[in-house]
Design a protein around this motif. Structure first.
Motif, PDB file in Angstrom:
ATOM      1  N   TYR A   1       0.818  -1.213   0.000  1.00  0.00           N
ATOM      2  CA  TYR A   1       0.000   0.000   0.000  1.00  0.00           C
ATOM      3  C   TYR A   1       0.855   1.268   0.000  1.00  0.00           C
ATOM      4  CZ  TYR A   1      -4.280  -2.684   0.619  1.00  0.00           C
ATOM      5  OH  TYR A   1      -5.337  -3.547   0.432  1.00  0.00           O
ATOM      6  N   ILE A   2       1.985   1.243   0.666  1.00  0.00           N
ATOM      7  CA  ILE A   2       2.881   2.409   0.645  1.00  0.00           C
ATOM      8  C   ILE A   2       3.311   2.713  -0.786  1.00  0.00           C
ATOM      9  CG2 ILE A   2       5.215   3.191   1.254  1.00  0.00           C
ATOM     10  CD1 ILE A   2       4.784   1.866   3.995  1.00  0.00           C
ATOM     11  N   ALA A   3       3.533   1.670  -1.578  1.00  0.00           N
ATOM     12  CA  ALA A   3       3.934   1.861  -2.966  1.00  0.00           C
ATOM     13  C   ALA A   3       2.789   2.398  -3.819  1.00  0.00           C
ATOM     14  CB  ALA A   3       4.458   0.546  -3.548  1.00  0.00           C
ATOM     15  N   GLN A   4       1.569   2.223  -3.357  1.00  0.00           N
ATOM     16  CA  GLN A   4       0.377   2.738  -4.048  1.00  0.00           C
ATOM     17  C   GLN A   4       0.005   4.069  -3.391  1.00  0.00           C
ATOM     18  OE1 GLN A   4      -0.515   0.696  -6.626  1.00  0.00           O
ATOM     19  NE2 GLN A   4       1.122  -0.615  -5.870  1.00  0.00           N
ATOM     20  N   VAL A   5       0.735   5.106  -3.729  1.00  0.00           N
ATOM     21  CA  VAL A   5       0.683   6.373  -2.995  1.00  0.00           C
ATOM     22  C   VAL A   5      -0.735   6.932  -2.876  1.00  0.00           C
ATOM     23  CG1 VAL A   5       1.517   8.760  -2.946  1.00  0.00           C
ATOM     24  CG2 VAL A   5       3.056   6.910  -3.602  1.00  0.00           C
ATOM     25  N   GLU A   6      -1.492   6.949  -3.938  1.00  0.00           N
ATOM     26  CA  GLU A   6      -2.839   7.519  -3.879  1.00  0.00           C
ATOM     27  C   GLU A   6      -3.754   6.712  -2.963  1.00  0.00           C
ATOM     28  OE1 GLU A   6      -3.900  10.485  -5.001  1.00  0.00           O
ATOM     29  OE2 GLU A   6      -1.792  10.768  -5.515  1.00  0.00           O
TER      30      GLU A   6
ATOM     31  N   TYR B   1      -2.739   4.810  -0.431  1.00  0.00           N
ATOM     32  CA  TYR B   1      -2.251   4.985   0.940  1.00  0.00           C
ATOM     33  C   TYR B   1      -2.664   6.341   1.494  1.00  0.00           C
ATOM     34  CZ  TYR B   1       0.824   3.417   4.718  1.00  0.00           C
ATOM     35  OH  TYR B   1       1.320   2.961   5.911  1.00  0.00           O
ATOM     36  N   LYS B   2      -2.596   7.369   0.659  1.00  0.00           N
ATOM     37  CA  LYS B   2      -3.013   8.706   1.090  1.00  0.00           C
ATOM     38  C   LYS B   2      -4.500   8.698   1.451  1.00  0.00           C
ATOM     39  CE  LYS B   2      -3.259  13.552  -0.335  1.00  0.00           C
ATOM     40  NZ  LYS B   2      -4.399  13.778   0.498  1.00  0.00           N
TER      41      LYS B   2
ATOM     42  N   ASP C   1      -6.047   9.559   5.022  1.00  0.00           N
ATOM     43  CA  ASP C   1      -7.057  10.614   5.147  1.00  0.00           C
ATOM     44  C   ASP C   1      -8.274  10.096   5.907  1.00  0.00           C
ATOM     45  OD1 ASP C   1      -5.429  12.406   3.798  1.00  0.00           O
ATOM     46  OD2 ASP C   1      -6.508  12.206   1.882  1.00  0.00           O
ATOM     47  N   GLN C   2      -8.677   8.854   5.641  1.00  0.00           N
ATOM     48  CA  GLN C   2      -9.809   8.253   6.343  1.00  0.00           C
ATOM     49  C   GLN C   2      -9.487   8.070   7.831  1.00  0.00           C
ATOM     50  OE1 GLN C   2     -10.569   4.649   4.169  1.00  0.00           O
ATOM     51  NE2 GLN C   2     -11.520   5.715   2.447  1.00  0.00           N
ATOM     52  N   VAL C   3      -8.263   7.666   8.130  1.00  0.00           N
ATOM     53  CA  VAL C   3      -7.845   7.502   9.525  1.00  0.00           C
ATOM     54  C   VAL C   3      -7.890   8.851  10.235  1.00  0.00           C
ATOM     55  CG1 VAL C   3      -5.891   6.945  11.037  1.00  0.00           C
ATOM     56  CG2 VAL C   3      -6.464   5.424   9.119  1.00  0.00           C
ATOM     57  N   ASN C   4      -7.332   9.879   9.607  1.00  0.00           N
ATOM     58  CA  ASN C   4      -7.339  11.217  10.212  1.00  0.00           C
ATOM     59  C   ASN C   4      -8.755  11.721  10.438  1.00  0.00           C
ATOM     60  OD1 ASN C   4      -4.749  12.129  10.891  1.00  0.00           O
ATOM     61  ND2 ASN C   4      -4.274  12.580   8.765  1.00  0.00           N
TER      62      ASN C   4
ATOM     63  N   ASP D   1      -1.942  15.160  14.623  1.00  0.00           N
ATOM     64  CA  ASP D   1      -2.290  14.621  13.318  1.00  0.00           C
ATOM     65  C   ASP D   1      -1.241  13.639  12.857  1.00  0.00           C
ATOM     66  OD1 ASP D   1      -4.638  16.049  12.960  1.00  0.00           O
ATOM     67  OD2 ASP D   1      -3.603  17.774  12.111  1.00  0.00           O
ATOM     68  N   LEU D   2      -1.677  12.677  12.075  1.00  0.00           N
ATOM     69  CA  LEU D   2      -0.735  11.751  11.466  1.00  0.00           C
ATOM     70  C   LEU D   2       0.077  12.527  10.439  1.00  0.00           C
ATOM     71  CD1 LEU D   2      -3.094   8.735  10.838  1.00  0.00           C
ATOM     72  CD2 LEU D   2      -1.315   8.895  12.551  1.00  0.00           C
ATOM     73  N   PRO D   3       1.288  12.067  10.180  1.00  0.00           N
ATOM     74  CA  PRO D   3       2.079  12.753   9.161  1.00  0.00           C
ATOM     75  C   PRO D   3       1.352  12.748   7.829  1.00  0.00           C
ATOM     76  CG  PRO D   3       3.311  10.959  10.208  1.00  0.00           C
ATOM     77  CD  PRO D   3       1.926  10.915  10.742  1.00  0.00           C
ATOM     78  N   LYS D   4       1.481  13.832   7.106  1.00  0.00           N
ATOM     79  CA  LYS D   4       0.831  13.934   5.807  1.00  0.00           C
ATOM     80  C   LYS D   4       1.562  13.067   4.811  1.00  0.00           C
ATOM     81  CE  LYS D   4      -2.106  17.102   7.051  1.00  0.00           C
ATOM     82  NZ  LYS D   4      -3.429  16.764   7.356  1.00  0.00           N
ATOM     83  N   VAL D   5       0.785  12.352   4.018  1.00  0.00           N
ATOM     84  CA  VAL D   5       1.358  11.536   2.955  1.00  0.00           C
ATOM     85  C   VAL D   5       1.234  12.342   1.692  1.00  0.00           C
ATOM     86  CG1 VAL D   5       1.173   9.386   1.669  1.00  0.00           C
ATOM     87  CG2 VAL D   5       0.683   9.423   4.116  1.00  0.00           C
ATOM     88  N   GLU D   6       2.326  12.644   1.075  1.00  0.00           N
ATOM     89  CA  GLU D   6       2.313  13.461  -0.148  1.00  0.00           C
ATOM     90  C   GLU D   6       2.443  12.580  -1.352  1.00  0.00           C
ATOM     91  OE1 GLU D   6       2.507  17.060  -0.067  1.00  0.00           O
ATOM     92  OE2 GLU D   6       2.233  17.067   2.067  1.00  0.00           O
TER      93      GLU D   6
END
Length: 114
Positions: free
Chosen positions: A70-75, A77-78, A82-85, A109-114
């Motif tokens: 999932y980390i490799a699937q950036v969109e 994972y983001k 976002d749902q967790v936040n 807040d959780l770190p932002k995933v860019e």
């Protein structure tokens, strides 16, 4: 694609996106509890990893492989983060309302995933 430009193969036992989002939420919540709760030798401690493995019926390898995918699937994972936040924010607001506090409770807040 991963950072090293090598594709990450989809694991055979990939955790579903929905379940992985639930796991990420619980991990964030457990981490917050662990860092905010004062240490007491009289209080039983909870092994967050074992809790996750038992609750979601996953093992460490499955969790690591799924997370790596999932980390490799950036969109994707983001979207998951976002749902967790959003869920953490909603729960925080419920807690503030229930406690009758006028001042908002702090929430990291959780770190932002860019």
């Amino acid at each position: 694609m991963a950072c090293n430009n090598q594709p990450v193969d989809k694991p055979k036992n990939l955790i579903s996106e929905k379940k992985m989002t639930e796991i990420l939420y619980d991990m964030a919540l457990l981490d917050a509890i662990r860092t905010q709760a004062p240490y007491s030798p009289d209080k039983p401690s909870v092994d967050a990893r074992q809790f996750i493995y038992q609750k979601y019926q996953v093992d460490s390898v499955q969790l690591v492989q799924s997370n790596r995918y999932y980390i490799a699937q950036v969109e994707i994972y983001k979207k998951m983060y976002d749902q967790v936040n959003e869920r953490l924010t909603q729960e925080k607001q419920k807690a503030e309302k229930a406690s009758g506090k006028e001042e908002p409770l702090p929430l990291m807040d959780l770190p932002k995933v860019e």
